[in-house]
Design an enzyme around this catalytic site. Structure first.
Site, PDB file in Angstrom:
ATOM      1  CE  LYS A 122      -2.355  -1.276   3.681  1.00 56.12           C
ATOM      2  NZ  LYS A 122      -2.021  -2.709   3.788  1.00 56.12           N
ATOM      3  CB  THR A 123       3.560   2.443   2.241  1.00 58.41           C
ATOM      4  OG1 THR A 123       2.782   2.327   3.428  1.00 58.41           O
ATOM      5  CG2 THR A 123       4.461   3.671   2.341  1.00 58.41           C
ATOM      6  CD  GLU A 166      -0.257   3.467   3.055  1.00 59.48           C
ATOM      7  OE1 GLU A 166      -0.440   2.463   3.776  1.00 59.48           O
ATOM      8  OE2 GLU A 166       0.819   4.091   3.012  1.00 59.48           O
TER       9      GLU A 166
END
Length: 459
Positions: A122-123, A166
């Site tokens: 995600k990051t 996110e």
């Protein structure tokens, strides 16, 4: 549920304001003219930044922190019901919102809110897409779950059009969101202290996908098992990326340079092929990039800008982050704390210059360590030499009868050499005595294991 009127700023109190996500939301509210206060266990760089911007922060959580009688309290799943501020807030009749509920309400203020979800990546994917939007001069507002050096932190306050964040599945927090574009990178077992099993997790991601409106778009990894169970009956458009040529976006001709950075050809929905070269290592980043490209093309961003943005992107903190060298030993730090992430990181390391790959792993939470014990042992065995630190408890207490010694025994069952030391000092001394020139040392985990490498660089 309490609804914020963003045209009428109020006083918001954040419980745990120093967290990576909470601090970002607090910073956005400060920029919108809100009065912000909050509490945390200790001072940090993030709390210092907030204080400089006008927030009032208390260290230690106690009922006296609410003496200013804020209009709203925001809290996270880490806050327990016996917390003195939680109790005092309810006694005072102050309304509460969870972190996810506040973030969801913020998303409604933007024309195109984009939520990046998935068990892993995600990051990095959020940061890749952020880099593209920044280079395309789209002035996005960004909320990232890690430090992204291009914006000097984890938050950027931009214009009213694009909001990128996110979307974490833990405690179903992403079900409070209102995305126009949703990305699902992958779906695997994790957070089994909350979810019952993989089917429960899959159902949560299906509910997330259902949040997208009929004029919205879901971008999803077509390699997810039984992916149509997630996408069937959705009112929105669905775009897929993955290894199969049947996906809308599929990479091929993947090669690596001497530092493990991949280059590849990405075939798009219309059959057009474009080449990309990344400055972050590993096969997993090829697929993170494919998801970012799919979103950028959906937004109509020029292909040359996308290509240049990805070639300029050099990662985020704690994602295969180069920390430095000591005695000819290269030190890398990585956030991997799930078997799939560990495998991907260590496979990427094999394409990086090294004589011996050392991995210092700090397990994250007792429940995750117990749930994936054999998988952790197998994944960590991709390193040449292993050192274990104690489990980082995070939100948990030691009630499961599991420890790093348990994991050490599981690794040794596989015939793999593994060392365990209860303190960072002992680990650092062992590494200084045993690592040699041209070795690659990776500190790995979601806790504070990064300190080991940083301490070595000071010696």
């Amino acid at each position: 549920m309490y609804q914020i009127d963003f045209k009428k700023p109020i006083h918001v109190f954040f419980m745990g304001i120093g967290g990576i996500s909470m601090s970002g939301l607090a910073e956005i509210l400060l920029s919108e003219g809100f009065r912000v206060s909050g509490s945390d266990r200790q001072q940090s760089h993030l709390t210092e930044v907030l204080c400089e911007k006008g927030a009032v922060i208390y260290y230690g959580q106690k009922k006296e922190n609410l003496a200013s009688n804020p209009d709203l309290i925001v809290y996270t799943s880490a806050i327990k019901k016996d917390n003195p501020e939680f109790i005092a807030g309810h006694e005072l009749g102050i309304p509460f919102l969870t972190r996810a509920q506040l973030l969801g309400q913020m998303m409604k203020n933007y024309k195109i809110p984009i939520a990046v979800s998935g068990t892993h990546g995600k990051t990095t994917t959020t940061s890749m897409l952020s880099q593209i939007l920044l280079e395309a001069d789209k002035d996005p507002t960004l909320s990232i779950g890690g430090i992204y050096q291009a914006i000097g932190g984890n938050i950027r306050v931009g214009g009213p059009d694009y909001f990128v964040t996110e979307a974490c599945e833990y405690t179903n927090s992403f079900l409070s969101f209102f995305p126009k574009i949703g990305i699902i990178l992958n779906i695997e077992e994790d957070h089994l202290d909350f979810f019952k099993d993989i089917d429960d997790i899959r159902n949560s991601f299906h509910e997330f996908a259902k949040l997208l409106p009929s004029d919205g778009t879901l971008i999803i990894n077509g390699d997810i098992p039984r992916v149509t169970e997630i996408t069937d009956s959705l009112p929105c458009r669905v775009i897929t990326f993955g290894s199969s040529s049947s996906c809308d976006y599929s990479p091929s001709d993947i090669t690596y340079d001497e530092f493990g950075h991949p280059s590849f050809i990405l075939t798009g929905p219309d059959g057009t092929k474009n080449s990309y070269a990344l400055r972050v290592p590993g096969l997993y980043n090829v697929y993170n990039a494919a998801a970012a490209v799919a979103a950028a093309r959906l937004l109509g961003i020029d292909g040359d800008i996308i290509r240049k943005s990805l070639s300029d992107f050099n990662g985020t903190d704690r994602r295969f982050e180069y920390k430095g060298k000591v005695n000819g030993i290269t030190i890398i730090d990585d956030y991997a704390h799930h078997p799939t992430e560990i495998t991907a990181t260590l496979q990427a390391a094999k394409n990086y210059p090294h004589k011996t790959i050392w991995c210092v792993f700090q397990p994250h939470t007792y429940s995750r360590t117990k749930a994936f014990l054999p998988e952790f042992a197998k994944a960590l065995s991709h390193a040449d030499k292993l050192v274990l630190a104690d489990i980082f408890a995070a939100r948990e207490k030691d009630t499961l009868g599991i420890s790093s010694r348990t994991l050490q025994a599981e690794i040794e069952k596989l015939g793999h050499e593994c060392y365990y030391f209860p303190t960072f000092d002992e680990i650092e001394n062992f590494l200084l005595e045993n690592c040699t020139k041209d070795d690659l040392l990776i500190t790995m985990g979601a806790g504070d294991v990064v300190k080991i490498g940083e301490n070595l660089l000071k010696k």
